[in-house]
Write an enzyme that holds these catalytic residues in place. Sequence first.
Site, short mmCIF file in Angstrom:
data_model
loop_
_atom_site.label_atom_id
_atom_site.label_comp_id
_atom_site.label_asym_id
_atom_site.label_seq_id
_atom_site.Cartn_x
_atom_site.Cartn_y
_atom_site.Cartn_z
N HIS A 296 118.06 -33.47 26.62
CA HIS A 296 116.96 -33.60 25.67
C HIS A 296 116.81 -35.01 25.11
O HIS A 296 116.10 -35.22 24.13
CB HIS A 296 117.10 -32.59 24.53
CG HIS A 296 117.06 -31.18 25.02
ND1 HIS A 296 118.20 -30.42 25.13
CD2 HIS A 296 116.05 -30.42 25.46
CE1 HIS A 296 117.87 -29.22 25.62
NE2 HIS A 296 116.58 -29.20 25.84
N GLY A 297 117.52 -35.98 25.68
CA GLY A 297 117.30 -37.37 25.32
C GLY A 297 118.07 -37.91 24.13
O GLY A 297 117.73 -38.97 23.63
#
Length: 187
Positions: free
Chosen positions: A152-153
């Site tokens: 999810h970064g």
Amino acid sequence: MSDSTPSSAAGGADDGATRRDFMVLAGSALGAVGAAAAIWPFVDSMNPAADTLALASIEVDLSAIQPGQTIKVKWRGVPVFIRHRTPEDIQLAQSVDVKSLRDPQPDSARVQKGKEQWLVMVGVCTHLGCIPIGGVGDFGGTDGGGWFCPCHGSQYDTAGRIRQGPAPQNLIVPQYTFLSDTKIKIG
């Protein structure tokens, strides 16, 4: 003679009550010991298995890890990142304004005093449990000392602190001790 009979009868009644009390006490004690002996295997089965205890702590030799290098070891079934930080990594981590962090924690709280070059962290993202990739992201310095979670970064800096993305906390620092200058025990 009539006087001796009641006193002997009374003495006999006291002896019966004393014997009865003793039998009740002895029977209760025997029952308690029997119950404990019957329950013990169930209580003992709740202890961790030998293979679990073997994973409770590990020793890691640090002598082969070069400055700027990160290794991954397995502890309790999860990856642990051990990074030999460069002076640039340490300076970069110490220069961050702690108040600007989502999970404010100074670099000194994540490493051991006198061993600031060694960073030990559980390699599991605090968002949803993915494994971050080392050496990538926007907060790693010139040698790529940060971590990036591809799920999810989330991005972590050279001290494993969350800097960007959905992760709510910094990467967890496990309990560890230095056995010597080149060996640590995790757990």
